[in-house]
Enzyme design. Structure first.
Site, PDB file in Angstrom:
ATOM      1  N   CYS A 174      23.246  23.504  -7.132  1.00  6.09           N
ATOM      2  CA  CYS A 174      24.038  24.540  -7.439  1.00  6.09           C
ATOM      3  C   CYS A 174      23.529  25.696  -6.097  1.00  6.09           C
ATOM      4  O   CYS A 174      23.821  26.946  -6.327  1.00  6.09           O
ATOM      5  CB  CYS A 174      23.167  25.200  -8.508  1.00  6.09           C
ATOM      6  SG  CYS A 174      22.811  24.280  -9.852  1.00  6.09           S
TER       7      CYS A 174
ATOM      8  N   HIS B   2      24.080  33.053  -8.614  1.00  8.46           N
ATOM      9  CA  HIS B   2      24.669  31.258  -9.392  1.00  8.46           C
ATOM     10  C   HIS B   2      24.766  31.715 -10.318  1.00  8.46           C
ATOM     11  O   HIS B   2      23.739  31.857 -11.173  1.00  8.46           O
ATOM     12  CB  HIS B   2      23.667  30.090  -8.686  1.00  8.46           C
ATOM     13  CG  HIS B   2      24.265  28.780  -9.690  1.00  8.46           C
ATOM     14  ND1 HIS B   2      25.420  28.551  -9.482  1.00  8.46           N
ATOM     15  CD2 HIS B   2      23.232  28.524 -10.146  1.00  8.46           C
ATOM     16  CE1 HIS B   2      25.374  27.166 -10.654  1.00  8.46           C
ATOM     17  NE2 HIS B   2      24.074  26.980 -10.770  1.00  8.46           N
TER      18      HIS B   2
ATOM     19  N   ASN C  79      29.556  27.297 -16.023  1.00  6.61           N
ATOM     20  CA  ASN C  79      28.614  26.918 -14.119  1.00  6.61           C
ATOM     21  C   ASN C  79      29.679  25.581 -13.125  1.00  6.61           C
ATOM     22  O   ASN C  79      29.976  24.680 -13.902  1.00  6.61           O
ATOM     23  CB  ASN C  79      27.607  26.083 -14.524  1.00  6.61           C
ATOM     24  CG  ASN C  79      26.616  26.308 -13.607  1.00  6.61           C
ATOM     25  OD1 ASN C  79      26.684  25.870 -12.466  1.00  6.61           O
ATOM     26  ND2 ASN C  79      25.077  25.845 -13.999  1.00  6.61           N
TER      27      ASN C  79
HETATM   28  O1  UT7 Z   1      22.720  25.313 -12.559  1.00  3.00           O
HETATM   29  C1  UT7 Z   1      21.822  24.713 -12.628  1.00  3.00           C
HETATM   30  C2  UT7 Z   1      21.823  23.480 -13.840  1.00  3.00           C
HETATM   31  N1  UT7 Z   1      21.729  24.253 -15.080  1.00  3.00           N
HETATM   32  C3  UT7 Z   1      21.424  25.120 -15.481  1.00  3.00           C
HETATM   33  O2  UT7 Z   1      20.744  26.602 -14.583  1.00  3.00           O
HETATM   34  C4  UT7 Z   1      20.457  25.176 -17.193  1.00  3.00           C
HETATM   35  C5  UT7 Z   1      19.304  26.134 -17.830  1.00  3.00           C
HETATM   36  N2  UT7 Z   1      19.015  26.071 -18.979  1.00  3.00           N
HETATM   37  C6  UT7 Z   1      20.023  26.280 -19.761  1.00  3.00           C
HETATM   38  O3  UT7 Z   1      20.805  27.374 -19.626  1.00  3.00           O
HETATM   39  C7  UT7 Z   1      19.707  26.107 -21.441  1.00  3.00           C
HETATM   40  O4  UT7 Z   1      18.707  24.945 -21.625  1.00  3.00           O
HETATM   41  C8  UT7 Z   1      21.050  24.991 -22.099  1.00  3.00           C
HETATM   42  C9  UT7 Z   1      22.290  26.080 -22.730  1.00  3.00           C
HETATM   43  C10 UT7 Z   1      20.811  24.100 -21.707  1.00  3.00           C
HETATM   44  C11 UT7 Z   1      19.531  25.193 -24.047  1.00  3.00           C
HETATM   45  O5  UT7 Z   1      19.939  26.202 -24.343  1.00  3.00           O
HETATM   46  P1  UT7 Z   1      18.586  26.013 -25.434  1.00  3.00           P
HETATM   47  O6  UT7 Z   1      18.365  27.256 -25.341  1.00  3.00           O
HETATM   48  O7  UT7 Z   1      17.177  25.584 -23.949  1.00  3.00           O
HETATM   49  O8  UT7 Z   1      18.804  25.017 -25.826  1.00  3.00           O
HETATM   50  P2  UT7 Z   1      18.103  23.539 -26.573  1.00  3.00           P
HETATM   51  O9  UT7 Z   1      18.002  22.212 -25.305  1.00  3.00           O
HETATM   52  O10 UT7 Z   1      15.775  23.834 -26.530  1.00  3.00           O
HETATM   53  O11 UT7 Z   1      18.545  22.976 -27.827  1.00  3.00           O
HETATM   54  C12 UT7 Z   1      18.853  23.764 -28.463  1.00  3.00           C
HETATM   55  C13 UT7 Z   1      18.867  23.201 -29.799  1.00  3.00           C
HETATM   56  C14 UT7 Z   1      18.673  20.940 -29.937  1.00  3.00           C
HETATM   57  O12 UT7 Z   1      18.476  21.250 -31.232  1.00  3.00           O
HETATM   58  P3  UT7 Z   1      17.556  21.050 -32.052  1.00  3.00           P
HETATM   59  O13 UT7 Z   1      16.127  19.986 -31.467  1.00  3.00           O
HETATM   60  O14 UT7 Z   1      16.666  22.179 -32.234  1.00  3.00           O
HETATM   61  O15 UT7 Z   1      17.669  20.338 -33.270  1.00  3.00           O
HETATM   62  C15 UT7 Z   1      19.779  20.265 -29.175  1.00  3.00           C
HETATM   63  O16 UT7 Z   1      19.826  19.421 -29.631  1.00  3.00           O
HETATM   64  O17 UT7 Z   1      20.421  23.209 -29.456  1.00  3.00           O
HETATM   65  C16 UT7 Z   1      20.854  21.719 -29.611  1.00  3.00           C
HETATM   66  N3  UT7 Z   1      22.002  21.922 -28.903  1.00  3.00           N
HETATM   67  C17 UT7 Z   1      23.564  21.912 -29.364  1.00  3.00           C
HETATM   68  N4  UT7 Z   1      22.992  22.544 -30.417  1.00  3.00           N
HETATM   69  C18 UT7 Z   1      25.467  22.812 -30.699  1.00  3.00           C
HETATM   70  C19 UT7 Z   1      22.415  21.567 -27.126  1.00  3.00           C
HETATM   71  N5  UT7 Z   1      23.071  21.567 -26.915  1.00  3.00           N
HETATM   72  C20 UT7 Z   1      24.267  21.633 -27.900  1.00  3.00           C
HETATM   73  C21 UT7 Z   1      25.770  21.840 -28.229  1.00  3.00           C
HETATM   74  N6  UT7 Z   1      25.571  22.132 -29.393  1.00  3.00           N
HETATM   75  N7  UT7 Z   1      26.015  22.408 -27.204  1.00  3.00           N
END
Ligand code: UT7
Length: 330
Positions: free
Chosen positions: A113, A257, A287
């Protein structure tokens, strides 16, 4: 020492728009989850046969033309991508060929990134030192061929998209153009955001077992990436400002980014600037890793968001972990 400035910008987005609704049909996710957690409404995916080098070359053609140059006048090129057409050689040589350039040096950068900002710093240093007069810098990605479009891969696959951006860097008077670049890494977090295979540490590099174990697909500890990003973005922006005796109030626009809209909003809050001063286009493209900063920069230039004399800060954070900023007097 002379200065180095951006003479022209360009971008290339594949025409195929993939909406959240399309992804919802392929996996257990929802429009609401994707928009609330990331700010993304749609992204672009390439059609088969298009590689990162194609998007990079297309963006580069525009940037070179806007710089008032021809490909033959480019003396060096730097290509940043985490999704090269081939395992090796890199995309730089492919662009040299596609644009019919002379047998110039072509360097590939792999800092994900932050790749574009690392690449830009190379161009800045070469131009400031007088090594070259015209350096092409590209960030381009084809993420879509590496995404697992099913529930098992949903945490990664809803975020990423394809695209390319490019700039041409050339000489300027001192104090104008790229004022400074600030680069960082912390390899202890390398496995928090990675694609493991093909891996030269394995014998063989890639096997059916590795594919069955999904080791060729992206792994991301989203929470960890998020928490480090919201700290490192403001830190590296402050570092750039302090290094030039400037402060947040001097900034015209920050182009981060495009990782996640919530990260961008957190950066604005942490800097204490209104949200509109921190540019976002993630809702349209998702992204696009190394491509996101040059795409956003090109849109800002085209839309008149950046004007002559403005102070612009580019910043990025991502896999590695790596993070970087570049401060530019436009
Ligand atoms: O370029 C740099 C690379 N990446 C980033 O900058 C990403 C940085 N991180 C993020 O943007 C966030 O952490 C995410 C968008 C990836 C995830 O958001 P979050 O608020 O941290 O969610 P989480 O990973 O804690 O997941 C919450 C819930 C989980 O379910 P439970 O365990 O609460 O039942 C996941 O399984 O959301 C679930 N989940 C989804 N649900 C629906 C994960 N992905 C999805 C999805 N759709 N696509």
């Amino acid at each position: 020492m002379r200065g180095a400035t951006i003479l022209g910008t360009g971008r290339a987005l594949p025409p195929r728009v993939v909406t959240n609704a399309e992804l919802t049909a392929l996996m257990d996710t929802s429009e609401e989850w994707i928009v609330q957690r990331t700010g993304i409404r749609e992204r672009r995916f390439v059609d088969p046969g298009t590689g990162a080098s194609d998007l990079g070359a297309e963006a580069a053609r525009v940037a070179i033309e806007r710089a008032g140059l021809t490909p033959k006048e480019i003396q060096f090129l730097v290509f940043a991508t985490l999704s090269p057409d081939l395992f090796f050689p890199g995309c730089g040589v492919l662009v040299q060929e596609k644009l019919g350039m002379d047998t110039i040096g072509a360097l590939d950068v792999r800092t994900q990134c932050t790749g574009f900002l690392y690449a830009l710093s190379v161009a800045e240093a070469y131009v400031k030192a007088g090594f070259y007069d015209h350096v092409l810098v590209i960030g381009a990605e084809v993420q879509s061929t590496g995404l697992e479009l099913s529930t098992a891969g949903r945490d990664v696959s809803v975020i990423f998209g394809d695209g390319g951006g490019a700039v041409v860097v050339g000489p300027s008077e001192p104090g104008k153009g790229i004022l400074s670049s600030h680069l960082h890494s912390e390899g202890k977090h390398a496995r928090e955001l990675m694609v493991e295979a093909p891996a030269s540490i394995e014998h063989p590099r890639i096997s059916k077992q590795m594919i069955d174990d999904r080791r060729h697909l992206g792994f991301m500890n989203g929470r960890s990436v998020f928490n480090h990003a919201v700290r490192r973005f403001p830190e590296v922006i402050h570092e750039a400002l302090a290094g030039n005796g400037l402060s947040v109030s001097d900034l015209s626009v920050v182009i981060p980014h495009q990782a996640n809209l919530r990260i961008t909003q957190a950066v604005a809050k942490s800097l204490g600037v209104p949200p509109e001063k921190v540019f976002s286009n993630i809702e349209k493209y998702g992204n696009t890793t190394a491509a996101s900063v040059p795409i956003a920069l090109d849109e800002c230039v085209e839309e008149g968001i950046i004007r002559e004399g403005d102070l612009v800060c580019l910043a990025a954070f991502g896999s590695g972990f790596t993070w970087a900023s570049s401060l530019i007097r436009w």
